[in-house]
Design an enzyme around this catalytic site. Sequence first.
Site, PDB file in Angstrom:
ATOM      1  N   GLN A 149      15.827 151.325  26.936  1.00  0.00           N
ATOM      2  CA  GLN A 149      15.608 150.678  27.999  1.00  0.00           C
ATOM      3  C   GLN A 149      15.115 149.446  28.593  1.00  0.00           C
ATOM      4  O   GLN A 149      15.372 148.875  29.604  1.00  0.00           O
ATOM      5  CB  GLN A 149      14.358 151.668  28.452  1.00  0.00           C
ATOM      6  CG  GLN A 149      13.914 151.604  29.952  1.00  0.00           C
ATOM      7  CD  GLN A 149      12.751 152.499  30.144  1.00  0.00           C
ATOM      8  OE1 GLN A 149      12.131 152.466  31.466  1.00  0.00           O
ATOM      9  NE2 GLN A 149      12.670 153.696  29.524  1.00  0.00           N
TER      10      GLN A 149
ATOM     11  N   TYR B 156       7.295 151.108  20.750  1.00  0.00           N
ATOM     12  CA  TYR B 156       8.114 151.856  21.818  1.00  0.00           C
ATOM     13  C   TYR B 156       6.877 151.879  22.933  1.00  0.00           C
ATOM     14  O   TYR B 156       5.848 151.410  22.795  1.00  0.00           O
ATOM     15  CB  TYR B 156       8.437 153.341  21.412  1.00  0.00           C
ATOM     16  CG  TYR B 156       7.325 154.071  20.866  1.00  0.00           C
ATOM     17  CD1 TYR B 156       6.715 155.195  21.776  1.00  0.00           C
ATOM     18  CD2 TYR B 156       6.969 154.090  19.434  1.00  0.00           C
ATOM     19  CE1 TYR B 156       6.105 155.965  21.343  1.00  0.00           C
ATOM     20  CE2 TYR B 156       6.029 155.139  18.997  1.00  0.00           C
ATOM     21  CZ  TYR B 156       5.411 155.940  20.003  1.00  0.00           C
ATOM     22  OH  TYR B 156       4.444 156.619  19.355  1.00  0.00           O
ATOM     23  N   GLU B 157       7.230 152.650  23.984  1.00  0.00           N
ATOM     24  CA  GLU B 157       6.490 152.467  25.518  1.00  0.00           C
ATOM     25  C   GLU B 157       5.087 153.016  25.159  1.00  0.00           C
ATOM     26  O   GLU B 157       4.132 152.041  25.340  1.00  0.00           O
ATOM     27  CB  GLU B 157       6.923 153.580  26.194  1.00  0.00           C
ATOM     28  CG  GLU B 157       6.414 153.984  27.610  1.00  0.00           C
ATOM     29  CD  GLU B 157       6.476 152.773  28.305  1.00  0.00           C
ATOM     30  OE1 GLU B 157       5.453 152.130  28.920  1.00  0.00           O
ATOM     31  OE2 GLU B 157       7.712 152.171  28.525  1.00  0.00           O
TER      32      GLU B 157
ATOM     33  N   GLY C 266     -12.230 146.447  44.842  1.00  0.00           N
ATOM     34  CA  GLY C 266     -12.175 144.982  45.713  1.00  0.00           C
ATOM     35  C   GLY C 266     -11.781 145.270  47.153  1.00  0.00           C
ATOM     36  O   GLY C 266     -10.933 144.670  47.805  1.00  0.00           O
ATOM     37  N   GLY C 267     -12.760 146.265  47.498  1.00  0.00           N
ATOM     38  CA  GLY C 267     -12.625 146.615  48.991  1.00  0.00           C
ATOM     39  C   GLY C 267     -11.421 147.620  49.519  1.00  0.00           C
ATOM     40  O   GLY C 267     -11.321 147.741  50.715  1.00  0.00           O
TER      41      GLY C 267
END
Length: 345
Positions: A17, A139-140, A248-249
Site C-alpha cells: 500500500q 506495517y500499519e 481549539g474552539g
Amino acid sequence: MTLPLQGIKIIDFTHVQAGPACTQLLAWFGADVIKVERPGSGDVTRTQLRDIPDVDALYFTMLNSNKRSLTLDTKKPEGKKILEQLIRESDVLVENFGPGALDRMGFSWERINELNPKMIVASVKGFSDGHHYEDLKVYENVAQCAGGAASTTGFWDGPPTVSAAALGDSNTGMHLAIGILTAIIGRQQTGKGQKVAVSMQDAVLNLCRVKLRDQQRLDRLGFLEEYPQYPHGEFSDVVPRGGNAGGGGQPGWVLKCKGWETDPNAYIYFTIQGHAWEPICKALGKPEWISDPNYSTAKHASRISSISSRPSRNGWPTRPSTKPWISCASRYSVLAGTVDEGDCQ
C-alpha cells in the site's frame, strides 16, 4: 489535455500500500508508471482479500490503476539486464523493499547513479536511516504506534487505539510523492538526480504535530483547558486522549442527526463544558421527558445525579453550566430544555 507529469517515466518497485499509493498518485498526474512484480505471483495484494474468484483483488486494483506491469526476476542475468536498461531510460525508481534489499540485488544508489546520473531513487522505510530500528520491517499498526498517532486516539478512560485510516501506509505514500515532485524540480535546476526517503514513523509523526503543540503547552501550564479533563480532572505529564473533543474552539462533540425532530431513533450529541450528554439520553430514554423548550429540568436533578455516577467513556459534567441542555424522550429522541445550576452534580 496534457497532464503535468507527462513524459516522466517511473520504475515502480513497490508493493502492498504505501509505495503503490505514491506511484498511483503520480500516474494520475500523467507519469508513465511501470510496476515491476515478482514472477509467478506478482504483488501480494493481487490475491489478498479477494472477493471475486480468479480475478485481481480490489485491494490491488484500487492502488494500481493507470499503471503498466511487468514481471522481472532480478536474480537472473537477463532480468538484471532489463532493469539496467529501464534505469537508463527512466526518471524515477520507487521502492519499498525491506532494508538493504535493493543493494542485495546489485542496484545500490552508487550503481544506479552510475547507470543514470539523473535518476531519482525514492524509498519508503519503517524508520529513517541511522535510526536504531532502521533494519526492522514495519506495517500499519507499528507505524501508528511508533509515530505517536495511537496514543492520541481513543477515549481518555480507555487504551490507545489505532485509526482505521491508513496513517502509516497511504499517508507515507503521499509524503513520498511530495518528495519525488520536489526532487524533479530540483533536477531541473541542477541536472542531477538524488535519493528521496520517507520513513513511516516520520510521516505519522508529522500528522501528530498539533499534539506536539499540546505537549509543549502542557509542559508549561500543567493543564489543557480544551480537554474534557479540565478543570476537575487530573493531567499527567503527557497529553491525554480526548475522544471526539475537537479543542481549539471547535465544536467537536456537536453532531446533529438529520431528522431528529421526528425520528424517535435519532439523537444528537451536545456539549456542556466539553462533556457529551448522549450517555444520559441513552441511559434515561424515558417517555415522560417532555418537549416544552421552556421546561426546567431542576425537578429531575436527582435522576440526573443518580445516573451521572455510572461509568461512561464520554465523561460527565462536573460543574454548573447555563449552556443549553438536551434532554431525552423515549428511544433517544432529542428534546430541548434548559439547565439550572443545581442540575449538574
